[in-house]
Every structure is written in C-alpha cells, then in structure tokens.
Motif scaffolding. Structure first.
Motif, PDB file in Angstrom:
ATOM      1  N   ALA A 165       0.833  -1.211   0.000  1.00  0.00           N
ATOM      2  CA  ALA A 165       0.000   0.000   0.000  1.00  0.00           C
ATOM      3  C   ALA A 165       0.860   1.250   0.000  1.00  0.00           C
ATOM      4  N   ASN A 277      -3.515   6.520   3.385  1.00  0.00           N
ATOM      5  CA  ASN A 277      -4.626   5.652   3.774  1.00  0.00           C
ATOM      6  C   ASN A 277      -5.682   5.598   2.685  1.00  0.00           C
ATOM      7  N   GLU A 278      -6.274   4.424   2.509  1.00  0.00           N
ATOM      8  CA  GLU A 278      -7.433   4.303   1.639  1.00  0.00           C
ATOM      9  C   GLU A 278      -8.636   4.877   2.370  1.00  0.00           C
ATOM     10  N   SER A 281     -13.655   4.310  -1.648  1.00  0.00           N
ATOM     11  CA  SER A 281     -13.196   4.054  -3.026  1.00  0.00           C
ATOM     12  C   SER A 281     -12.001   4.917  -3.412  1.00  0.00           C
ATOM     13  N   PRO A 283      -8.198   5.525  -3.432  1.00  0.00           N
ATOM     14  CA  PRO A 283      -6.943   4.804  -3.194  1.00  0.00           C
ATOM     15  C   PRO A 283      -5.973   5.618  -2.335  1.00  0.00           C
ATOM     16  N   ALA A 284      -5.078   4.919  -1.669  1.00  0.00           N
ATOM     17  CA  ALA A 284      -4.059   5.576  -0.845  1.00  0.00           C
ATOM     18  C   ALA A 284      -3.193   6.494  -1.713  1.00  0.00           C
ATOM     19  N   SER A 286      -3.935   9.406  -2.968  1.00  0.00           N
ATOM     20  CA  SER A 286      -4.647  10.074  -4.063  1.00  0.00           C
ATOM     21  C   SER A 286      -4.682  11.589  -3.922  1.00  0.00           C
TER      22      SER A 286
END
Length: 298
Positions: A165, A277-278, A281, A283-284, A286
């Motif tokens: 991740a 962190n995600e 919806s 994504p990490a 972003s």
C-alpha cells in the motif's frame, strides 16, 4: 484472527427467542401445527436477518444458502429420540470448525487421524486422570503454538499489505503532484497556497468567510485525477452541511477562502487529504479534485 460464523449455534441460540412475524399465508389451526409453523417462520427470519446484518458483502456473495439449508434439514429431520447421535453431531461440528479454522491459515489437520484417535480414546475402558491431563496439556501446548503461528502469519501478511500500500500510495502521490503541475501550467488562474493546496476561483461571492468554528452548507463533487467521481452532493440532489473542522485539511483550507456564492475548484494533494490511507473508493496517496459551491456560512 478470522471469525467463523457458527450457523447452527446461532440458530440454536435463537430457538428461545420470542419474536415472530406472520407471513401472507394462513397459519395452521391446531396448536402443535401452529407451533411448528411459527417456529420455522420466526427462526428462519431471525437467522436470515442475523446473516444479512453480520456478513460483509464478500461473505454474502460466497455464502451458499442451499448448502446451509441442506445441513439444517439433515439435522432437523434426524430422529430426535437418538440423542446420542445428535451429541456426536454437535461434538463433530465443534471439532470440524476448529479444523477448518486452522486450515484457513494453512495448518492442515488430517481428519482421519483425528477421528481414529478420538474413537480409540473414547472407547477406552479405564481412564487414568493423570495421563489424560498430560494429553490435554500436550494438546494445549500445540494449540498455543498453532495460535502463535497464525499470529505470525497474520502479522507478516499485514506488513506485506502495508508495504504494498505504501508503494502504491507513493506512486499515486507522484502522479497527483504531476497532475497539479500540469493544471497550473495550462491555467494561469490556478493559485497555490503555502500548504500546497492548489485552487481556482470560478466565482467569488460576498459576505463573511468561514472560520474554524463555522458550519457551512455546500454543493460539491469530488473526483480522482482520472475523472472518477467518488462523492457528490450534486448527484444526490441535496447540499451537505458540516463543520469546517470535520473535513480533510485541504478541503477545510479551501472552504475558509470562500464566502456565500463562491465557486472554487480545489486540487488537494494527498498530504492535505487522506495521506497514505485508503478511504472507501479513494486509493491511498490520491490527489483529490473538488468542485465546490458555497451556499451558506453559519
């Protein structure tokens, strides 16, 4: 550790429950038939409700309701006078769940060996208490070791997931930074604050601007840099109300530059968003793009 849904245990506990719900068809008139009818209806509804509310979306997809009903039918149709057989069923189910639990983490138990040793021990004519305690102690020691193995594997899996991740987040963060620079190069009206928030004033309104203790009413659409919409009050058809301090830092900073009637586009880097962190919806790592209209400042 993984949690195992014990279907029969849930059903057994619910037999004593009092709630029931009528169906559209008429119930039988005799007492015993009515009892059977409502026992089946009420417990079926309660177990279904339990599964619906306790299972994740992935578990629901994998759950085989026909297999569950086959197992339930096999038990319910068993001659209840054969209590010894039922006790064996319950004991076997309990042990099988332990075996299945271990198997999920690649500790595979030979079921034939378990049965053979169980049967041999169960048929023993005399039981030496000291020897039995030694056997139980040995089993407990092995189970403790198995638990340690499971924890180590789980920790290793989680560490690998975090590492993957982190790599994905770093890649997304770099793409987002490049995207913001591209937007700035293409549009001279896009400004950048000291924190790194980029913003475009589409329209500046009038009146006071929000402060940390303010509540705002806004319409917004949040997108990823590829154009994917992850949240939109516009699509829901209803403005959102929330305190300024209860949103991500970049969004809060942008709001505090907007008075009533303002329309901005906010380009929020990951460091001012959800970081590594995600979030649902998102994504990490972003970078987020928000189109925001300020409706009210309170």
């Amino acid at each position: 550790m993984k949690k195992i849904i014990i279907a029969c245990g849930v059903a057994a506990m619910m037999i004593g429950a009092t709630g029931c719900e009528k169906s559209s068809s008429a119930a039988p008139e005799t007492f015993s038939d009515s009892l059977a009818y409502y026992m089946g209806r009420s417990q079926g509804l309660m177990v279904a409700d339990h599964f619906k509310n306790s299972m994740s979306a992935d578990q629901k997809k994998k759950f085989d309701s026909d297999a569950f009903l086959r197992g339930f039918k096999q038990m319910i149709m068993t001659d209840t006078a054969d209590a010894d057989y039922l006790q064996g069923i319950y004991m076997g189910m309990n042990m099988a769940q332990h075996i299945n639990y271990l198997a999920m983490d690649s500790i595979n138990i030979d079921r034939a060996t378990v049965y053979a040793e169980f049967a041999k021990a169960f048929r023993t004519d005399t039981i030496n208490s000291t020897a039995m305690q030694m056997e139980v102690g040995q089993f407990q020691m092995l189970m403790n070791r198995a638990q340690d193995m499971l924890r180590e594997r789980q920790m290793a899996a989680e560490a690998a997931k975090r590492e993957a991740a982190a790599g994905t987040a770093k890649e997304n963060e770099a793409k987002g930074a490049a995207y913001i620079q591209e937007q700035i190069a293409a549009d001279a009206s896009i400004k950048t604050t000291e924190s790194g928030l980029a913003y475009k004033v589409v329209k500046q309104g009038e009146g006071p601007m929000p402060k940390d203790n303010s509540t705002v009413k806004v319409h917004y659409t949040g997108k990823l840099i590829d154009g994917t919409v992850f949240d939109s009050s516009v699509d829901r058809g209803e403005p959102a109300d929330f305190p300024v301090t209860q949103v991500i830092p970049g969004f809060a900073e942008g709001l505090k530059m907007m008075n009533k009637g303002s329309k901005y586009v906010l380009y929020i880097p990951a460091s001012l968003g959800y970081g590594n962190n995600e979030a649902g919806s998102i994504p990490a790592g972003s970078t987020l793009v928000f189109e925001v209209e300020m409706i009210e400042v309170n």
